[in-house]
Write an enzyme that holds these catalytic residues in place. Structure first.
Site, PDB file in Angstrom:
ATOM      1  N   ASP A  97      47.611 -36.373  14.469  1.00 16.62           N
ATOM      2  CA  ASP A  97      46.605 -36.886  15.398  1.00 16.62           C
ATOM      3  C   ASP A  97      45.428 -35.909  15.327  1.00 16.62           C
ATOM      4  O   ASP A  97      45.506 -34.796  15.841  1.00 16.62           O
ATOM      5  CB  ASP A  97      47.185 -36.947  16.816  1.00 16.62           C
ATOM      6  CG  ASP A  97      46.137 -37.336  17.858  1.00 16.62           C
ATOM      7  OD1 ASP A  97      44.962 -37.573  17.488  1.00 16.62           O
ATOM      8  OD2 ASP A  97      46.494 -37.407  19.056  1.00 16.62           O
ATOM      9  N   LYS A 156      35.326 -38.785  19.699  1.00 20.21           N
ATOM     10  CA  LYS A 156      34.967 -37.360  19.716  1.00 20.21           C
ATOM     11  C   LYS A 156      34.051 -37.025  18.534  1.00 20.21           C
ATOM     12  O   LYS A 156      32.971 -36.497  18.730  1.00 20.21           O
ATOM     13  CB  LYS A 156      36.217 -36.474  19.671  1.00 20.21           C
ATOM     14  CG  LYS A 156      36.932 -36.331  21.023  1.00 20.21           C
ATOM     15  CD  LYS A 156      38.052 -37.283  21.219  1.00 20.21           C
ATOM     16  CE  LYS A 156      38.649 -37.158  22.615  1.00 20.21           C
ATOM     17  NZ  LYS A 156      39.996 -37.714  22.670  1.00 20.21           N
ATOM     18  N   TRP A 167      48.209 -34.342  24.768  1.00 18.32           N
ATOM     19  CA  TRP A 167      48.268 -35.494  23.863  1.00 18.32           C
ATOM     20  C   TRP A 167      49.496 -35.424  22.967  1.00 18.32           C
ATOM     21  O   TRP A 167      50.128 -36.440  22.674  1.00 18.32           O
ATOM     22  CB  TRP A 167      46.985 -35.590  23.027  1.00 18.32           C
ATOM     23  CG  TRP A 167      45.776 -35.861  23.866  1.00 18.32           C
ATOM     24  CD1 TRP A 167      44.717 -35.019  24.083  1.00 18.32           C
ATOM     25  CD2 TRP A 167      45.509 -37.037  24.630  1.00 18.32           C
ATOM     26  NE1 TRP A 167      43.813 -35.609  24.922  1.00 18.32           N
ATOM     27  CE2 TRP A 167      44.266 -36.842  25.269  1.00 18.32           C
ATOM     28  CE3 TRP A 167      46.186 -38.246  24.841  1.00 18.32           C
ATOM     29  CZ2 TRP A 167      43.690 -37.814  26.103  1.00 18.32           C
ATOM     30  CZ3 TRP A 167      45.622 -39.210  25.665  1.00 18.32           C
ATOM     31  CH2 TRP A 167      44.385 -38.984  26.283  1.00 18.32           C
TER      32      TRP A 167
HETATM   33  C1  PLP Z   1      41.154 -38.173  23.169  1.00 22.55           C
HETATM   34  C2  PLP Z   1      42.454 -37.984  22.480  1.00 22.55           C
HETATM   35  C3  PLP Z   1      43.435 -38.978  22.440  1.00 22.55           C
HETATM   36  C4  PLP Z   1      43.312 -40.286  23.179  1.00 22.55           C
HETATM   37  O1  PLP Z   1      42.459 -41.151  22.562  1.00 22.55           O
HETATM   38  P1  PLP Z   1      42.272 -42.644  23.143  1.00 22.55           P
HETATM   39  O2  PLP Z   1      41.169 -43.150  22.308  1.00 22.55           O
HETATM   40  O3  PLP Z   1      41.894 -42.499  24.596  1.00 22.55           O
HETATM   41  O4  PLP Z   1      43.540 -43.364  22.979  1.00 22.55           O
HETATM   42  C5  PLP Z   1      44.584 -38.736  21.704  1.00 22.55           C
HETATM   43  N1  PLP Z   1      44.762 -37.574  21.067  1.00 22.55           N
HETATM   44  C6  PLP Z   1      43.855 -36.576  21.107  1.00 22.55           C
HETATM   45  C7  PLP Z   1      44.107 -35.301  20.380  1.00 22.55           C
HETATM   46  C8  PLP Z   1      42.675 -36.752  21.822  1.00 22.55           C
HETATM   47  O5  PLP Z   1      41.759 -35.772  21.864  1.00 22.55           O
END
Ligand code: PLP
Length: 360
Positions: free
Chosen positions: A173, A197, A104
């Site tokens: 993020d 999550k 990511w």
């Molecule tokens: C799951 C995840 C994403 C992607 O999220 P989306 O909702 O599919 O855009 C981005 N960054 C991290 C760290 C993730 O775990």
């Protein structure tokens, strides 16, 4: 096997607290005694206004979000922000620093490249991302430093924030570890997270951002990709994901009821420690992440070979343990044990792994 007995180790969308599922089921028929369900209420009506206010107040209470920070509910996942952030804050001849610590993190850096100079401040790519790099080298002038607090795919997690000068705008993020431990929001320019999550359903993200930082955005952005429009219009420039906001309100309410981030943080550490201790003592299974970089949200581990891993996965699934296969890009196994994942589920996984090892 009833659904209720299943243990969901999915990396996201992921398991939710039972009380939240039940509140959602009830609210689909009748929101707060209004006689109309959450999916059917106008987003401009007083009932939804109360939900939105609750969601924002809960987020502020959970993370002690200061008043000079905006709390935004944005339709779309974390990936949307990979583009919006550089488009807003990175000009063509400016620099932004990115920490390359996994799938990511790399995607975020790649999405920024068309907008300006993307400088990789640190990378563990050459070590297959099994650890968080020790040192950072920032550009001399940088618009922001972007890092991924928990690397969902590789099972690594920053054990503390990257240490940078106070004036550097830190953008994080936090999709896979938001609200899993105490956080000092003041040290961030922006924190964003897809909800699926630790916060609710997919397709909605939470953004917590310092208003002073948001004010540095370039002018002329499309309104639905302009954080200041979200702030001014309380996330309602257009119809928001009303159900997603309802879910975030319920999940954050649950977090507060659990005792908040201190309580969840120690509970999460205890859960992960049970699994890591087992992996460290096993002759068959071993953790993938470097011990100093281990995630307590996503535990990645391997068996002696793919055939053994497959055999265990088949058996686990038959026993109601779902979602343990590692991400397609890395293989192996991964147990995602977010806030809502129960401690007894981790103990069950350990006993299955131990029993499997004994039989072989
Ligand atoms: C799951 C995840 C994403 C992607 O999220 P989306 O909702 O599919 O855009 C981005 N960054 C991290 C760290 C993730 O775990």
């Amino acid at each position: 096997m009833t659904t209720a007995a299943k243990l969901n180790f999915s990396s996201g969308p992921a398991t939710l607290p039972k009380q939240v599922r039940q509140a959602a089921a009830a609210a689909i028929s009748d929101l707060d005694g209004s006689g109309i369900g959450i999916l059917e209420h106008s987003h401009r009506g007083p009932e939804f206004a109360a939900v939105l206010a609750r969601a924002e107040a809960n987020v502020r209470a959970v993370a002690s979000v200061p008043d000079n920070y905006a709390v935004l509910f944005v339709t779309g996942g974390a990936t949307s922000h990979f583009t919006w952030i550089p488009r807003s804050f990175l000009g063509a001849d400016q620099n932004a620093d990115y920490c390359d610590t996994g799938v990511w993190a790399k995607k975020a850096a790649q999405a920024a490249a068309p907008f300006g100079n993307v400088h990789i401040a640190c990378s563990s790519a050459s070590e297959h991302y099994v650890r968080i790099p020790d040192t950072l080298v920032l550009s001399t002038t940088t618009q922001y430093l972007h890092f991924t607090s928990n690397n969902t795919v590789y099972g690594t997690q920053w054990q503390r924030m990257p240490s940078v000068a106070r004036e550097v705008a830190v953008v994080c993020d936090a999709s896979s570890d938001i609200f899993s431990q105490p956080i000092d929001v003041n040290r961030y320019a922006m924190i964003y997270a897809g909800a699926q999550k630790n916060l609710g359903p997919s397709g909605i993200s939470l953004v917590i951002a310092r208003r002073e930082f948001l004010a540095t955005a370039r002018a002329g952005l499309p309104p639905l990709e302009d954080y200041q429009v979200y702030d001014r219009e309380r996330s309602m420039h257009n119809t928001p994901n009303t159900f997603g906001i309802f879910m975030i309100a319920e999940v954050t309410n649950w977090i507060l009821q659990q005792g908040g981030l201190e309580a969840l943080g120690s509970r999460n550490r205890a859960k992960a420690t049970v699994l890591y201790d087992f992996l460290d003592s096993s002759q068959m299974w071993r953790g993938v992440a470097d011990p100093g970089s281990r995630s307590f949200m996503n535990v990645t581990f391997r068996g002696p070979d793919a055939a053994t891993e497959d055999a265990f996965l088949a058996q686990a699934q038959a026993g109601g343990l779902e979602g343990l296969r590692g991400h397609r890009s890395v293989g192996g196994l991964r147990a995602s044990i977010y806030n809502a994942f129960p401690a007894h589920g981790v103990e069950r996984l350990v006993s299955e792994l131990a029993a499997f090892e004994k039989r072989r």
